[in-house]
Design an enzyme around this catalytic site. Structure first.
Site, PDB file in Angstrom:
ATOM      1  N   ARG A   8      83.869  42.184  93.872  1.00  0.00           N
ATOM      2  CA  ARG A   8      84.879  41.392  93.099  1.00  0.00           C
ATOM      3  C   ARG A   8      85.215  40.456  94.453  1.00  0.00           C
ATOM      4  NH1 ARG A   8      83.529  42.979  88.979  1.00  0.00           N
ATOM      5  NH2 ARG A   8      85.397  44.313  87.458  1.00  0.00           N
ATOM      6  N   GLU A  39      88.253  33.459  89.262  1.00  0.00           N
ATOM      7  CA  GLU A  39      87.675  33.292  88.472  1.00  0.00           C
ATOM      8  C   GLU A  39      87.867  33.322  87.205  1.00  0.00           C
ATOM      9  OE1 GLU A  39      84.889  37.086  87.941  1.00  0.00           O
ATOM     10  OE2 GLU A  39      84.905  36.134  89.566  1.00  0.00           O
ATOM     11  N   HIS A  73      79.546  35.398  87.965  1.00  0.00           N
ATOM     12  CA  HIS A  73      79.722  35.891  87.388  1.00  0.00           C
ATOM     13  C   HIS A  73      78.738  36.763  86.546  1.00  0.00           C
ATOM     14  CE1 HIS A  73      83.271  39.546  87.458  1.00  0.00           C
ATOM     15  NE2 HIS A  73      81.768  40.394  87.334  1.00  0.00           N
TER      16      HIS A  73
END
Length: 310
Positions: free
Chosen positions: A237, A266, A284
């Site tokens: 993360r 993000e 991602h």
């Protein structure tokens, strides 16, 4: 009476059809995200919701959701959901662990290989017509027989280790609890304190869950421990890494490079990262294969079915 299920993003038609057999579905079949005000309206009216990491659920939002009983999130991390507020509001929360282990490990290794061999830069060089001699001007870093340090050794971390073994790498890992000896031997992995792992690893891969104890666990101090030739990969993360500290380290040449698939805010990217040298970025994509995403969404939908029908 059928429960109302609100969906925050576009899902496959076969899964949507299955939901419709037992629930009133408020769908979202547009590729763009719902505006916050529209999503709040749907939360207010729903008994259950199917969301992703890009659909945060805060304590403030929950104060307006008298009917909401179940949140099913596609993905493993739950830091986008206020779990304490959900517990107080008696809202059940589910996620989709396990499914992402292999694809995320694949992507972590793709980033490691791409960064070490400067794949993106080499592609740009060829397309720009700058390859003018038989021997390419770019020198990469060997991956085979190097030392990899994996920070976070759950399902994904262990699959990364299995891939590293195939490259004849020496595997070190760090997490809160050491694995049993037999499991370490099976994975050919050595438990190592974090500071030592950072000092001895040629490649450091972050795969820890995000929570208050792991926030910015890799910052200026930790990056300073890494060898100058080392590379950092983050597929965990964004919040586990201090992005400004990483930008400093790259700009000053204190580590050789990095590759990131996750970011603290993000989809908004720290502008310094966009300018930092020797940095590979992907949006991602850890679980972004068609088969994996379908399985994740199907699992999330099944969690809702089980909750409301069993």
């Amino acid at each position: 009476m059928q429960p109302t299920i609100a969906i925050a993003f576009k899902i496959p038609e076969d899964i949507l059809s299955g939901l419709r057999t037992w629930a009133h579905v408020v769908e979202h079949q547009d590729a763009t995200a719902l505006p916050a005000s529209q999503w709040q309206t749907r939360l207010n009216q729903a008994d259950g919701v199917l969301i992703s990491v890009f659909n945060p659920v805060s304590a403030d939002q929950l104060t307006h959701t008298a009917a909401l009983r179940m949140i099913s999130s596609v993905g493993v991390g739950l830091n986008h959901i206020d779990l304490k507020a959900c517990q107080e509001a008696k809202v059940h929360v589910a996620n989709t662990p396990g499914v992402i282990n292999h694809p995320t490990a694949d992507h972590a290794f793709a980033l490691l290989l791409g960064a070490s061999r400067n794949v993106v830069g080499a592609d740009r060089l060829v397309r720009a017509g700058q390859w003018t001699q038989p021997i390419a001007p770019m020198m990469g870093m060997d991956v085979h027989h190097r030392r990899i340090g994996i920070v976070g050794f759950g399902g994904v971390g262990q699959q990364i280790a299995r891939r590293a073994i195939g490259f004849d790498m020496r595997v070190h890992y760090h997490q809160r609890h050491r694995l049993p000896t037999a499991q370490e031997q099976a994975l050919q992995a050595t438990y190592t304190p974090l500071s030592e792992l950072l000092q001895i690893s040629d490649f450091v891969v972050l795969q820890v869950p995000y929570n208050p104890s792991t926030h910015h666990m890799i910052g200026a101090r930790e990056l300073a421990l890494m060898p100058k030739h080392a590379m950092l990969v983050n597929t965990a993360r964004g919040g586990v890494l201090d992005e400004d500290a990483l930008a400093d380290a790259l700009e000053q040449g204190r580590i050789a490079g990095a590759a990131l698939d996750v970011f603290e805010n993000e989809p908004h990217i720290n502008p310094r990262l966009l300018q930092a040298p020797n940095l590979l970025l992907t949006p991602h994509l850890g679980s972004a294969t068609a088969a994996t995403r379908h399985e994740m969404i199907s699992m999330a939908a099944n969690h809702l079915h089980q909750f409301f029908n069993e």
